[in-house]
Design an enzyme around this catalytic site. Sequence first.
Site, PDB file in Angstrom:
ATOM      1  N   GLY A 229       0.767  -1.231   0.000  1.00  0.00           N
ATOM      2  CA  GLY A 229       0.000   0.000   0.000  1.00  0.00           C
ATOM      3  C   GLY A 229       0.797   1.279   0.000  1.00  0.00           C
ATOM      4  N   GLY A 266       3.754  -3.536  -3.850  1.00  0.00           N
ATOM      5  CA  GLY A 266       3.704  -3.726  -5.296  1.00  0.00           C
ATOM      6  C   GLY A 266       4.080  -2.417  -5.954  1.00  0.00           C
ATOM      7  NE  ARG A 267      -0.245   2.271  -5.868  1.00  0.00           N
ATOM      8  CZ  ARG A 267      -1.264   2.236  -6.731  1.00  0.00           C
ATOM      9  NH1 ARG A 267      -1.175   2.872  -7.871  1.00  0.00           N
ATOM     10  NH2 ARG A 267      -2.386   1.589  -6.437  1.00  0.00           N
ATOM     11  NE  ARG A 303      -3.107   3.149 -10.899  1.00  0.00           N
ATOM     12  CZ  ARG A 303      -2.959   4.391 -10.546  1.00  0.00           C
ATOM     13  NH1 ARG A 303      -2.432   5.274 -11.385  1.00  0.00           N
ATOM     14  NH2 ARG A 303      -3.304   4.799  -9.356  1.00  0.00           N
ATOM     15  CE1 TYR A 307      -8.893   1.689  -8.752  1.00  0.00           C
ATOM     16  CE2 TYR A 307      -6.836   1.830  -9.984  1.00  0.00           C
ATOM     17  CZ  TYR A 307      -7.758   1.088  -9.271  1.00  0.00           C
ATOM     18  OH  TYR A 307      -7.518  -0.245  -9.072  1.00  0.00           O
ATOM     19  CB  CYS A 334     -16.290   2.812 -28.892  1.00  0.00           C
ATOM     20  SG  CYS A 334     -15.491   2.486 -30.462  1.00  0.00           S
ATOM     21  CD  GLU A 335     -16.610   1.952 -22.765  1.00  0.00           C
ATOM     22  OE1 GLU A 335     -17.192   2.671 -21.939  1.00  0.00           O
ATOM     23  OE2 GLU A 335     -16.925   0.786 -23.022  1.00  0.00           O
ATOM     24  CE1 TYR A 363      -2.031  -3.552  -8.402  1.00  0.00           C
ATOM     25  CE2 TYR A 363      -0.764  -1.631  -7.743  1.00  0.00           C
ATOM     26  CZ  TYR A 363      -1.273  -2.878  -7.470  1.00  0.00           C
ATOM     27  OH  TYR A 363      -1.016  -3.463  -6.252  1.00  0.00           O
TER      28      TYR A 363
HETATM   29  C1  LIG Z   1      -3.007  -8.464   0.062  1.00  0.00           C
HETATM   30  C2  LIG Z   1      -2.288  -7.425  -0.731  1.00  0.00           C
HETATM   31  N1  LIG Z   1      -0.988  -7.176  -0.448  1.00  0.00           N
HETATM   32  C3  LIG Z   1      -0.295  -6.255  -1.142  1.00  0.00           C
HETATM   33  C4  LIG Z   1      -0.874  -5.516  -2.165  1.00  0.00           C
HETATM   34  C5  LIG Z   1      -0.043  -4.511  -2.896  1.00  0.00           C
HETATM   35  O1  LIG Z   1      -0.486  -3.211  -2.794  1.00  0.00           O
HETATM   36  P1  LIG Z   1       0.416  -2.028  -3.312  1.00  0.00           P
HETATM   37  O2  LIG Z   1       0.694  -2.265  -4.756  1.00  0.00           O
HETATM   38  O3  LIG Z   1      -0.397  -0.814  -3.096  1.00  0.00           O
HETATM   39  O4  LIG Z   1       1.663  -2.035  -2.506  1.00  0.00           O
HETATM   40  C6  LIG Z   1      -2.219  -5.727  -2.472  1.00  0.00           C
HETATM   41  C7  LIG Z   1      -2.869  -4.928  -3.521  1.00  0.00           C
HETATM   42  O5  LIG Z   1      -4.037  -4.930  -3.761  1.00  0.00           O
HETATM   43  C8  LIG Z   1      -2.935  -6.725  -1.737  1.00  0.00           C
HETATM   44  O6  LIG Z   1      -4.224  -6.976  -2.022  1.00  0.00           O
END
Ligand SMILES: Cc1ncc(COP(=O)(O)O)c(C=O)c1O
Length: 413
Positions: A229, A266-267, A303, A307, A334-335, A363
């Site tokens: 997150g 991830g991000r 995205r 979002y 077409c959106e 993402y």
């Molecule tokens: C269980 C879990 N862990 C980690 C992540 C990674 O999130 P982020 O890319 O925001 O770090 C997610 C993303 O949805 C998740 O569902």
Amino acid sequence: MHDRQLTAIAGAVGTPTYVYDAALIRERYAALVGALAPRFPCQVFYAVKANSNLAVLALLRGLGAGADIVSGGELFRARRAGFAPGQIVFSGVGKTDDELAAALEAPIRQINLESEAEADRVLALAARAGQVAAVGIRVNPEVRAETHPYTRTAEKGMKFGLPLDRVVPLAVRLARSGHARVTALAMHLGSQIVTGAPFRTGAERLADVVTSVRAAGVDTLAAISVGGGLGIAYAADDPALDPGEFAEAVAPLAAATGLPLIVEPGRYLVGPAGVLLTRVLYRKHAGGRDIVITDAGMNDLLRPALYQAHHPVRLVGGPDDARAEVVDVVGPICESGDFLARDQSVAGAERGALLAIGGAGAYGFSMSSQYNSRRRAAEVVVDGDRWGVARAREQLEDLIQGEVTEPRWVSQP
Ligand SMILES: Cc1ncc(COP(=O)(O)O)c(C=O)c1O
């Protein structure tokens, strides 16, 4: 990644193409571990969903990361990228029996359970296989993170995790079952969170749950996951979560429990390391707006449509005197929701110009689709002064794989 490289890649591979900077992924991994490791024992499990290209996975595995997966498909990818089963944890609210069985068979390090019903399936499958499943329990700590409503995951009533008051009974039931060992508790508050405060609150709540679980006699916990997150800056003046602030927020959880922390970013690791290269097809004026139509659309980068996310757009490779103008950058789909940027100042966005859409490493491709029967983009990795294709652009044949004009009919009177 410099403009000469990006221009050469677009020339050789075409557009739209995702380009990832291996050096920047390494740098961000090192920055994260550098912030966490001095404060508490930790393990980084990369959230595969952010960018699941095999080359990116292999790079992160080489750096020492494990893999946080959410489907059987991601398990397949993680294994193909060389992650050992013991380096994989499995999250997600809707794991099928097949997916759970595959995870047990591997066996992966831990399945994070998100409901009692899912726990029942794991116990049944483990019993059938004569196994003791290593499981985590994902807790919903009921912490609101100030992020887009669609990327919040830890508010009361949400589908994710187990409500706080139901964690102890489930942990006890699992421990007594003879077919599960509760090795972890876990939380994930949401994505693109830019302050440490929600993590601090979540960590406090998780520390209390650990105390209660132990008091109930479950003494097998080996780690606590604080999820992913960590938010990144998509624009120069955007806030981002400094990994040091994140580490400070969750460190008390490690101290209180004496357990190592699992982090699932991830991000943070890959978002800033990717651009989407696209070429301008047309430009038109309508209703007082300048509209730049590119060969990338919402099927390539969802995205902005999903979002209302901001991604910076810039001209690659000049001309140097190109004048910046406020434009909407839209795709060919077409959106009306098919836009990549709105009211953004972009220089030289004329027909044939090459544009780079920034912050597209997370993402981006992984959320892309073939909507409007568009072939999915190519993916390229740049490493210093070399680059290579990590996923070829799809062919027309890929669009109809498995399809037939005449189904093989089955009679069902
Ligand atoms: C269980 C879990 N862990 C980690 C992540 C990674 O999130 P982020 O890319 O925001 O770090 C997610 C993303 O949805 C998740 O569902």
